[in-house]
Design an enzyme around this catalytic site. Structure first.
Site, mmCIF file in Angstrom:
data_model
loop_
_atom_site.group_PDB
_atom_site.id
_atom_site.type_symbol
_atom_site.label_atom_id
_atom_site.label_comp_id
_atom_site.label_asym_id
_atom_site.label_seq_id
_atom_site.Cartn_x
_atom_site.Cartn_y
_atom_site.Cartn_z
ATOM 1 N N ASN A 11 35.872 39.266 -1.659
ATOM 2 C CA ASN A 11 37.052 40.038 -1.282
ATOM 3 C C ASN A 11 37.973 39.241 -0.369
ATOM 4 O O ASN A 11 37.533 38.340 0.351
ATOM 5 C CB ASN A 11 36.648 41.333 -0.555
ATOM 6 C CG ASN A 11 35.920 42.300 -1.459
ATOM 7 O OD1 ASN A 11 36.312 42.518 -2.602
ATOM 8 N ND2 ASN A 11 34.841 42.886 -0.966
ATOM 9 N N ASP A 105 35.686 31.015 8.311
ATOM 10 C CA ASP A 105 35.440 32.403 8.702
ATOM 11 C C ASP A 105 34.405 32.494 9.814
ATOM 12 O O ASP A 105 34.513 33.321 10.724
ATOM 13 C CB ASP A 105 35.012 33.231 7.493
ATOM 14 C CG ASP A 105 33.794 32.666 6.768
ATOM 15 O OD1 ASP A 105 33.533 31.443 6.878
ATOM 16 O OD2 ASP A 105 33.104 33.438 6.079
#
Length: 253
Positions: A11, A105
């Site tokens: 996602n 991330d």
């Protein structure tokens, strides 16, 4: 307003910040084959009337990142843009054997966790993989542990076992499943909670202190209430990290 974009393997999460406040967010499917023009149409459609004055991006998908760069150069060409990559000023010392291996991330999660909770801390990111990232008292990224994500594990099991199939990921009525569906749900949810609890306890023992354990990621809510070690839930931790790194880099300019 600042547009933050976190491109994950499964996602992509977009967030719009008004100062330090997250004004809106969206979760969409990551398509590594999407073109810059397709992304531009989708993103501007979601943004609507939000007035964007800066962009901050991190990605674990190189093909998608290339197209996002092109999209940003066309749609937001006159705006300050920060792309988190090796060499970007993050303020996070990366204390692993090869710092270039650390995903953007994970560094954003480290930055945000230390900003919000101090250190030491353990970020548990429930996504395509389940990442446990260890943050020192001084905000350093110490490394961590990686395990298959809940959906990856379920997909693998369903594809390799003839009589098993994908099921809705929800907490079953009991640990002892009374059907194949409930048995799978039990193994996935309680199994993930047990795995995380075991790893968090081992990390705390290795650190010699009770580090704060912070849950984030799209699947965190499934495990949070079943875990014995998770202390806090911050669903937008990576986006907060992107806001912080944008501020660090634009202030430097």
């Amino acid at each position: 307003m600042l547009l933050t974009i976190d491109v994950g393997n499964t996602n992509t999460v977009l967030g719009v910040f008004d100062g330090a406040q997250l004004a809106n967010s969206w979760r969409i499917r990551t398509d590594p084959h999407a073109t810059a023009d397709e992304m531009g149409l989708l993103y501007t459609g979601l943004l609507g009337d939000h007035h964007i004055d800066g962009v901050s991006v991190c990605s674990t998908v190189p093909a998608a990142l290339r197209e996002i760069r092109r999209m940003a150069s066309r749609k937001f060409h006159d705006l300050p843009t920060v792309v988190v990559e090796p060499g970007t000023r993050t303020g996070v010392p990366i204390l692993i054997d090869n710092p270039k291996e650390a995903g953007a991330d994970r560094i954003m999660n480290t930055l945000a966790a230390h900003h919000l909770y101090g250190g030491p801390a353990i970020v548990v990111d429930f996504g395509t993989s389940t990442n446990l990232d260890v943050v020192s008292e001084r905000g350093e990224f110490l490394g961590g542990a990686l395990a298959p994500g809940i959906e990856i594990a379920l997909d693998s099991l369903a594809s390799r076992a003839a009589q098993l199939r994908k099921v809705e990921l929800t907490t079953p009525r009991s640990v002892i499943g009374k059907s194949t569906v409930e048995a799978l749900q039990s193994g996935m949810i309680y199994g993930a909670a047990g795995q995380v609890d075991a790893l968090v306890r081992r990390i705390r023992a290795e650190l010699g202190t009770k580090a704060t354990a912070i849950a984030t990621g799209g699947l965190a809510s499934l495990v949070l209430k079943e875990s014995e070690t998770l202390d806090s839930h911050e669903p937008h931790l990576t986006l907060i990290g992107l806001r912080l790194v944008f501020e660090k880099n634009t202030e430097a300019r």
